[in-house]
Design a protein around this motif. Structure first.
Motif, PDB file in Angstrom:
ATOM      1  N   UNK A   1       0.507  -1.164  -0.162  1.00  0.00           N
ATOM      2  CA  UNK A   1      -0.291   0.383   0.122  1.00  0.00           C
ATOM      3  C   UNK A   1       0.725   1.178  -0.242  1.00  0.00           C
ATOM      4  N   UNK A   2       0.569   2.376  -0.734  1.00  0.00           N
ATOM      5  CA  UNK A   2       1.198   3.175  -0.718  1.00  0.00           C
ATOM      6  C   UNK A   2       1.077   4.350   0.542  1.00  0.00           C
ATOM      7  N   UNK A   3       1.678   5.006   1.248  1.00  0.00           N
ATOM      8  CA  UNK A   3       1.839   5.728   2.250  1.00  0.00           C
ATOM      9  C   UNK A   3       1.976   7.148   1.973  1.00  0.00           C
ATOM     10  N   UNK A   4       3.263   6.809   1.424  1.00  0.00           N
ATOM     11  CA  UNK A   4       3.214   8.490   0.352  1.00  0.00           C
ATOM     12  C   UNK A   4       3.257   8.512  -0.427  1.00  0.00           C
ATOM     13  N   UNK A   5       2.246   9.481  -1.269  1.00  0.00           N
ATOM     14  CA  UNK A   5       1.887   9.194  -3.040  1.00  0.00           C
ATOM     15  C   UNK A   5       3.173  10.239  -3.478  1.00  0.00           C
ATOM     16  N   UNK A   6       3.334  11.490  -2.708  1.00  0.00           N
ATOM     17  CA  UNK A   6       4.482  12.279  -3.472  1.00  0.00           C
ATOM     18  C   UNK A   6       5.467  12.291  -3.693  1.00  0.00           C
ATOM     19  N   UNK A  27      13.726  10.510  10.698  1.00  0.00           N
ATOM     20  CA  UNK A  27      14.711   9.806   9.802  1.00  0.00           C
ATOM     21  C   UNK A  27      14.290   9.547   9.141  1.00  0.00           C
ATOM     22  N   UNK A  28      11.956   8.647   9.069  1.00  0.00           N
ATOM     23  CA  UNK A  28      12.018   7.733   8.073  1.00  0.00           C
ATOM     24  C   UNK A  28      12.218   9.364   7.025  1.00  0.00           C
ATOM     25  N   UNK A  29      11.653  10.108   7.275  1.00  0.00           N
ATOM     26  CA  UNK A  29      12.096  10.619   5.706  1.00  0.00           C
ATOM     27  C   UNK A  29      13.630  11.085   4.932  1.00  0.00           C
ATOM     28  N   UNK A  30      14.073  11.164   6.535  1.00  0.00           N
ATOM     29  CA  UNK A  30      15.731  11.099   5.512  1.00  0.00           C
ATOM     30  C   UNK A  30      16.523   9.708   4.673  1.00  0.00           C
ATOM     31  N   UNK A  31      15.769   8.413   5.278  1.00  0.00           N
ATOM     32  CA  UNK A  31      15.689   6.796   4.949  1.00  0.00           C
ATOM     33  C   UNK A  31      15.112   6.971   3.560  1.00  0.00           C
ATOM     34  N   UNK A  32      14.179   7.141   2.997  1.00  0.00           N
ATOM     35  CA  UNK A  32      12.993   6.982   2.203  1.00  0.00           C
ATOM     36  C   UNK A  32      12.138   7.687   1.595  1.00  0.00           C
ATOM     37  N   UNK A  33      11.901   9.560   2.551  1.00  0.00           N
ATOM     38  CA  UNK A  33      11.449   9.879   1.908  1.00  0.00           C
ATOM     39  C   UNK A  33      10.295  10.220   1.825  1.00  0.00           C
ATOM     40  N   UNK A  35       6.898  10.928   3.970  1.00  0.00           N
ATOM     41  CA  UNK A  35       6.704  12.545   4.439  1.00  0.00           C
ATOM     42  C   UNK A  35       7.922  14.057   4.771  1.00  0.00           C
ATOM     43  N   UNK A  36       8.760  13.744   3.600  1.00  0.00           N
ATOM     44  CA  UNK A  36       9.334  15.120   3.227  1.00  0.00           C
ATOM     45  C   UNK A  36       8.725  16.288   2.550  1.00  0.00           C
ATOM     46  N   UNK A  37       8.007  15.593   1.839  1.00  0.00           N
ATOM     47  CA  UNK A  37       6.906  16.485   1.022  1.00  0.00           C
ATOM     48  C   UNK A  37       6.010  16.890   1.849  1.00  0.00           C
ATOM     49  N   UNK A  41       1.209  11.885   4.938  1.00  0.00           N
ATOM     50  CA  UNK A  41       1.023  11.217   5.562  1.00  0.00           C
ATOM     51  C   UNK A  41       2.118  10.914   6.478  1.00  0.00           C
ATOM     52  N   UNK A  42       2.639  11.822   7.449  1.00  0.00           N
ATOM     53  CA  UNK A  42       3.171  11.348   8.537  1.00  0.00           C
ATOM     54  C   UNK A  42       3.026  10.650  10.009  1.00  0.00           C
TER      55      UNK A  42
END
Length: 75
Positions: A1-6, A27-33, A35-37, A41-42
């Motif tokens: 399932x997609x968590x982060x569509x961005x 840390x998850x955003x830095x690792x895989x992206x 929640x970075x945008x 999805x956070x």
């Protein structure tokens, strides 16, 4: 399932980042992206971190996991 569509990040990719040591949404955003945008999805990312057990929700790893599997963290 997609968590982060961005960034096209799946729940498995987030779980892999958590298994590699990511314990916070940053840390998850830095690792895989995830929640970075936009950050919508956070909440889901936090739920995945929490579901992986209390060790991941509270512990701070010594080194963050590498970004999207691109080599190992620096010295």
């Amino acid at each position: 399932m997609f968590v982060c569509l961005c960034n096209g990040i799946t729940s498995q990719m987030v779980a892999d980042a958590v298994a590699a040591g990511a314990a916070t949404t940053n840390q998850v955003a830095a690792a895989c992206g995830a929640g970075a945008d936009c950050g919508r999805c956070r909440r889901t990312v936090r739920a995945i971190i929490t579901s992986r057990g209390p060790d991941h929700a509270a512990a701070e790893p010594t080194a963050p996991p590498c970004r999207r599997g691109m080599g190992s963290p620096g010295p």
